[in-house]
Design a protein around this motif. Structure first.
Motif, PDB file in Angstrom:
ATOM      1  N   GLY A 283      58.737  43.153  46.153  1.00  0.00           N
ATOM      2  CA  GLY A 283      58.147  44.115  45.286  1.00  0.00           C
ATOM      3  C   GLY A 283      57.786  43.674  43.849  1.00  0.00           C
ATOM      4  N   ALA A 284      58.275  43.211  42.914  1.00  0.00           N
ATOM      5  CA  ALA A 284      57.919  42.292  41.878  1.00  0.00           C
ATOM      6  C   ALA A 284      56.755  41.377  41.693  1.00  0.00           C
ATOM      7  CB  ALA A 284      59.549  42.449  41.051  1.00  0.00           C
ATOM      8  N   LEU A 285      57.521  40.905  43.001  1.00  0.00           N
ATOM      9  CA  LEU A 285      56.365  39.394  42.908  1.00  0.00           C
ATOM     10  C   LEU A 285      55.000  39.461  43.538  1.00  0.00           C
ATOM     11  CD1 LEU A 285      59.157  37.471  44.625  1.00  0.00           C
ATOM     12  CD2 LEU A 285      58.376  36.443  42.083  1.00  0.00           C
ATOM     13  N   VAL A 286      54.831  40.768  43.757  1.00  0.00           N
ATOM     14  CA  VAL A 286      53.862  40.657  44.417  1.00  0.00           C
ATOM     15  C   VAL A 286      52.640  41.208  43.176  1.00  0.00           C
ATOM     16  CG1 VAL A 286      52.255  42.592  46.000  1.00  0.00           C
ATOM     17  CG2 VAL A 286      54.429  41.380  46.971  1.00  0.00           C
ATOM     18  N   SER A 287      53.522  42.009  42.298  1.00  0.00           N
ATOM     19  CA  SER A 287      52.813  42.987  41.488  1.00  0.00           C
ATOM     20  C   SER A 287      52.328  41.837  40.390  1.00  0.00           C
ATOM     21  CB  SER A 287      53.699  43.427  40.551  1.00  0.00           C
ATOM     22  OG  SER A 287      53.769  45.185  41.218  1.00  0.00           O
ATOM     23  N   MET A 288      53.428  40.580  40.394  1.00  0.00           N
ATOM     24  CA  MET A 288      53.350  39.511  39.389  1.00  0.00           C
ATOM     25  C   MET A 288      51.848  38.853  39.748  1.00  0.00           C
ATOM     26  SD  MET A 288      57.353  37.532  38.884  1.00  0.00           S
ATOM     27  CE  MET A 288      57.897  38.636  37.702  1.00  0.00           C
ATOM     28  N   ILE A 289      51.677  38.469  40.741  1.00  0.00           N
ATOM     29  CA  ILE A 289      50.217  37.930  41.617  1.00  0.00           C
ATOM     30  C   ILE A 289      49.303  39.133  41.544  1.00  0.00           C
ATOM     31  CG2 ILE A 289      49.793  37.186  43.242  1.00  0.00           C
ATOM     32  CD1 ILE A 289      51.910  36.727  44.515  1.00  0.00           C
ATOM     33  N   LEU A 290      49.673  40.693  41.091  1.00  0.00           N
ATOM     34  CA  LEU A 290      48.371  40.824  40.515  1.00  0.00           C
ATOM     35  C   LEU A 290      48.328  41.223  39.615  1.00  0.00           C
ATOM     36  CD1 LEU A 290      46.209  43.619  41.233  1.00  0.00           C
ATOM     37  CD2 LEU A 290      48.628  45.233  40.963  1.00  0.00           C
ATOM     38  N   ALA A 291      49.348  41.055  38.456  1.00  0.00           N
ATOM     39  CA  ALA A 291      49.303  41.283  37.230  1.00  0.00           C
ATOM     40  C   ALA A 291      48.596  39.338  36.406  1.00  0.00           C
ATOM     41  CB  ALA A 291      50.595  40.611  36.020  1.00  0.00           C
ATOM     42  N   LEU A 292      48.938  38.568  37.140  1.00  0.00           N
ATOM     43  CA  LEU A 292      48.678  37.127  36.946  1.00  0.00           C
ATOM     44  C   LEU A 292      46.918  37.301  36.544  1.00  0.00           C
ATOM     45  CD1 LEU A 292      48.892  34.299  35.908  1.00  0.00           C
ATOM     46  CD2 LEU A 292      49.200  33.736  38.438  1.00  0.00           C
ATOM     47  N   PHE A 293      46.389  37.740  37.924  1.00  0.00           N
ATOM     48  CA  PHE A 293      45.203  37.171  38.998  1.00  0.00           C
ATOM     49  C   PHE A 293      43.798  38.539  37.479  1.00  0.00           C
ATOM     50  CE2 PHE A 293      46.386  34.959  42.247  1.00  0.00           C
ATOM     51  CZ  PHE A 293      45.449  33.552  41.933  1.00  0.00           C
ATOM     52  N   SER A 294      44.571  39.093  37.206  1.00  0.00           N
ATOM     53  CA  SER A 294      43.580  40.822  36.668  1.00  0.00           C
ATOM     54  C   SER A 294      43.802  40.625  35.693  1.00  0.00           C
ATOM     55  CB  SER A 294      44.299  42.291  37.571  1.00  0.00           C
ATOM     56  OG  SER A 294      45.524  41.842  37.210  1.00  0.00           O
ATOM     57  N   ILE A 295      45.279  39.923  34.964  1.00  0.00           N
ATOM     58  CA  ILE A 295      45.463  40.196  33.437  1.00  0.00           C
ATOM     59  C   ILE A 295      44.774  38.670  33.065  1.00  0.00           C
ATOM     60  CG2 ILE A 295      46.924  41.038  31.462  1.00  0.00           C
ATOM     61  CD1 ILE A 295      48.272  42.707  33.745  1.00  0.00           C
ATOM     62  N   LYS A 296      45.585  37.518  33.388  1.00  0.00           N
ATOM     63  CA  LYS A 296      45.163  36.169  32.530  1.00  0.00           C
ATOM     64  C   LYS A 296      43.941  35.833  32.675  1.00  0.00           C
ATOM     65  CE  LYS A 296      47.161  31.564  32.560  1.00  0.00           C
ATOM     66  NZ  LYS A 296      47.117  31.661  31.450  1.00  0.00           N
ATOM     67  N   TYR A 297      43.689  35.986  34.727  1.00  0.00           N
ATOM     68  CA  TYR A 297      42.629  34.865  35.083  1.00  0.00           C
ATOM     69  C   TYR A 297      41.490  36.688  35.020  1.00  0.00           C
ATOM     70  CZ  TYR A 297      45.218  31.033  35.018  1.00  0.00           C
ATOM     71  OH  TYR A 297      46.105  30.263  35.612  1.00  0.00           O
ATOM     72  N   VAL A 298      41.560  37.595  33.868  1.00  0.00           N
ATOM     73  CA  VAL A 298      40.233  38.809  34.662  1.00  0.00           C
ATOM     74  C   VAL A 298      39.645  38.789  35.708  1.00  0.00           C
ATOM     75  CG1 VAL A 298      38.744  39.744  33.157  1.00  0.00           C
ATOM     76  CG2 VAL A 298      40.229  37.735  32.134  1.00  0.00           C
ATOM     77  N   VAL A 299      39.856  38.635  37.191  1.00  0.00           N
ATOM     78  CA  VAL A 299      39.945  39.292  38.079  1.00  0.00           C
ATOM     79  C   VAL A 299      39.656  40.329  38.365  1.00  0.00           C
ATOM     80  CG1 VAL A 299      39.805  38.541  40.863  1.00  0.00           C
ATOM     81  CG2 VAL A 299      40.783  36.839  39.038  1.00  0.00           C
ATOM     82  N   ASN A 300      38.231  40.616  39.260  1.00  0.00           N
ATOM     83  CA  ASN A 300      39.177  42.433  39.227  1.00  0.00           C
ATOM     84  C   ASN A 300      39.618  42.682  40.238  1.00  0.00           C
ATOM     85  OD1 ASN A 300      37.764  45.080  40.763  1.00  0.00           O
ATOM     86  ND2 ASN A 300      36.379  44.768  40.195  1.00  0.00           N
ATOM     87  N   GLN A 301      40.525  44.459  39.597  1.00  0.00           N
ATOM     88  CA  GLN A 301      41.699  44.359  39.818  1.00  0.00           C
ATOM     89  C   GLN A 301      41.797  44.904  41.246  1.00  0.00           C
ATOM     90  OE1 GLN A 301      42.541  46.908  36.951  1.00  0.00           O
ATOM     91  NE2 GLN A 301      42.622  45.687  35.431  1.00  0.00           N
ATOM     92  N   ILE A 302      40.780  45.837  41.524  1.00  0.00           N
ATOM     93  CA  ILE A 302      40.733  46.472  43.083  1.00  0.00           C
ATOM     94  C   ILE A 302      40.649  45.003  44.376  1.00  0.00           C
ATOM     95  CG2 ILE A 302      39.538  47.694  44.499  1.00  0.00           C
ATOM     96  CD1 ILE A 302      38.371  49.524  42.354  1.00  0.00           C
ATOM     97  N   ILE A 303      39.691  44.110  43.701  1.00  0.00           N
ATOM     98  CA  ILE A 303      39.663  43.457  44.828  1.00  0.00           C
ATOM     99  C   ILE A 303      41.691  42.559  45.101  1.00  0.00           C
ATOM    100  CG2 ILE A 303      38.311  41.140  44.984  1.00  0.00           C
ATOM    101  CD1 ILE A 303      35.619  41.811  43.652  1.00  0.00           C
ATOM    102  N   VAL A 304      42.020  41.962  44.327  1.00  0.00           N
ATOM    103  CA  VAL A 304      42.610  40.923  44.366  1.00  0.00           C
ATOM    104  C   VAL A 304      43.911  42.757  44.411  1.00  0.00           C
ATOM    105  CG1 VAL A 304      44.574  40.582  42.505  1.00  0.00           C
ATOM    106  CG2 VAL A 304      42.559  40.327  41.939  1.00  0.00           C
ATOM    107  N   GLY A 305      43.776  43.737  44.510  1.00  0.00           N
ATOM    108  CA  GLY A 305      44.842  44.200  45.393  1.00  0.00           C
ATOM    109  C   GLY A 305      44.145  44.638  46.951  1.00  0.00           C
ATOM    110  N   VAL A 306      43.385  45.063  47.650  1.00  0.00           N
ATOM    111  CA  VAL A 306      42.653  44.320  48.718  1.00  0.00           C
ATOM    112  C   VAL A 306      43.139  43.305  48.703  1.00  0.00           C
ATOM    113  CG1 VAL A 306      41.181  44.582  50.270  1.00  0.00           C
ATOM    114  CG2 VAL A 306      41.120  46.321  48.035  1.00  0.00           C
ATOM    115  N   VAL A 307      42.961  42.106  48.183  1.00  0.00           N
ATOM    116  CA  VAL A 307      43.681  41.332  49.114  1.00  0.00           C
ATOM    117  C   VAL A 307      45.033  41.006  48.989  1.00  0.00           C
ATOM    118  CG1 VAL A 307      44.003  38.515  48.691  1.00  0.00           C
ATOM    119  CG2 VAL A 307      41.905  39.458  47.914  1.00  0.00           C
ATOM    120  N   LEU A 308      46.114  41.023  48.334  1.00  0.00           N
ATOM    121  CA  LEU A 308      47.698  41.270  48.435  1.00  0.00           C
ATOM    122  C   LEU A 308      47.796  41.541  49.331  1.00  0.00           C
ATOM    123  CD1 LEU A 308      48.522  41.734  44.710  1.00  0.00           C
ATOM    124  CD2 LEU A 308      48.888  39.495  45.946  1.00  0.00           C
TER     125      LEU A 308
END
Length: 446
Positions: free
Chosen positions: A210-235
């Protein structure tokens, strides 16, 4: 020695004062605008009270609904609770009408409706509905202890998922990937517990997944400023696809080797576990069930009673102000999202280590989205999310019982109840829900 005062820059948002007082700049004219009266809550309560009076009262069954409180193994026995369905429906619906009238009265005086009014109304509505369902069934008797204990059991993954959402959104990140975190935790717990023959290692592996899935969410949404909802749906789609593929190609090929995890049996605390009604709920749980209660308390205390929680909430409400105070906004967000994913992964392990003895494709069954609804319904508070998850678990368990006792209420109607409550919560019809101000908004320093 002279000092130069800096004036606020136009167009740039200024941090709110930490003490809640007025800004330092002086204003000669202050306009106070009264908040408009919101009628959604009292009108909703009034409509539901009228519906309850008509269907649960006037059109209610004339049999007696019986609710068993004790079980055969309890320390002492309590008599069953017998309620005349027609009279009980009338009395409870009249009380609901009184509460709705009180809410309307308060709004006419431009006063806020107290939380206890809404809580009492929901409890009475659920009780009236339950009496109506059982009183009109072929078998007019159910075990209240079994109903509540089963509801708590079904709510376990929802509680963990909603706590994950609380930790993420309180720090400003929208976590749509709860479903993927639950599913990843369930899959990893099953395969690791099977390979090691140790359910505790499976539980630990679920938290890591679960932490690894969240790290991907955090990496793309925080560091690369990708839309958080889109990243969550893709994950969610990604985890569903990967676990489904591995289930079909690896687990089904050799179930005994890869998909027969050791079970976490319920742990009964002596004496306390035999207390009627309370015992099965609090003191006859699996390890994950006990961890659920601990997690709710720890997250609530951490968020609202510690310096760490104050920083987390500051980042979620006003990241610019938190940054000026020396708080590392994006680092705080990253580790909070990671912690939330670990908690959701533990909730996912419940499916394969407690509920059933193997992993199946899409085992989470959309409960991540119900957990997201519980988060909103609970107003981004761990305690509120916990009780909202219990309400959804109650509706899920009641759906099964309705089919068994032979009530005329269609089971499909019970299945849609959690989603109906979700719509009411999101629409604000049961009270105003305001997320953290910076939730879903990326923070770019400078």
């Amino acid at each position: 020695m002279s000092t130069t005062a800096t004036s606020p820059q136009p167009g740039k948002p200024q941090p709110a004062p930490l003490d809640g007082g007025a800004p330092a700049a002086k204003h000669h004219h202050t306009t106070v605008t009264a908040k408009p009266v919101t009628w959604k809550l009292p009108v909703t309560l009034l409509v539901l009270a009228v519906v309850a009076f008509i269907f649960f009262g006037l059109m209610g069954p004339h049999q007696t609904a019986k609710f068993g409180i004790s079980t055969g193994s309890d320390f002492f026995q309590l008599p069953a609770l017998e309620v005349p369905a027609f009279l009980g429906g009338i009395v409870l619906s009249v009380i609901m009408l009184a509460l709705a009238g009180y809410a309307v009265f308060l709004k006419t005086r431009n006063r806020k409706v107290p939380a206890w009014v809404t809580i009492a109304f929901i409890a009475l509505f659920v009780a009236a509905f339950l009496i109506w369902v059982v009183g009109g069934a072929r078998t007019t008797s159910i075990s209240l202890a079994g109903l509540i204990a089963g509801s708590v059991t079904l709510a376990v993954p929802l509680v963990f998922g909603s706590l994950s959402g609380v930790l993420c959104e309180r720090v400003g990140v929208v976590n749509i990937a709860i479903e993927g975190q639950l599913l990843g935790g369930a899959f990893t717990a099953a395969i690791i517990a099977t390979l090691t023959h140790n359910p505790f290692l499976g539980l630990l592996a679920a938290a890591i997944a679960g932490a690894l899935v969240s790290m991907i969410l955090a990496l793309f949404s925080i560091k690369y400023v990708v839309n958080q909802i889109i990243v969550g749906v893709v994950l969610n789609v990604l985890v569903s696809g990967v676990t489904g593929f591995l289930f079909s190609t690896v687990m089904q090929a050799d179930k005994d080797k890869f998909n027969s995890p050791a079970h976490l049996d319920p742990i009964t605390i002596p004496v306390l576990g035999d207390i009627p009604l309370i015992g099965p709920i609090l003191f006859k749980q699996s390890l994950i069930g006990y961890l659920m209660y601990i997690a709710v308390i720890v997250v609530w205390v951490g968020l609202f009673k510690t310096k760490w929680g104050l920083r987390v909430r500051a980042v979620g409400e006003h990241p610019q102000a938190a940054d000026t105070m020396g708080i590392k906004v994006n680092a705080t967000r990253f580790w909070n999202v990671t912690l939330g994913g670990a908690i959701a992964g533990i909730g996912g392990s419940f499916f394969t280590l407690v509920a059933i003895d193997s992993f199946t494709k899409e085992i989470s069954g959309g409960r991540g989205f119900i957990a997201l609804a519980a988060l909103i319904f609970g107003r981004w508070n761990p305690i509120g999310a916990f009780f909202a998850a219990l309400l959804f678990g109650f509706a899920d368990n009641l759906q099964s019982i309705v089919t068994i006792i032979g009530t005329p209420v269609p089971s499909q109607f019970m299945a849609m109840l959690p989603y109906l409550v979700t719509v009411l919560a999101v629409a604000g019809l049961v009270g105003r829900s305001r997320p953290p101000a910076a939730s879903g908004i990326p923070y770019v320093k400078g």
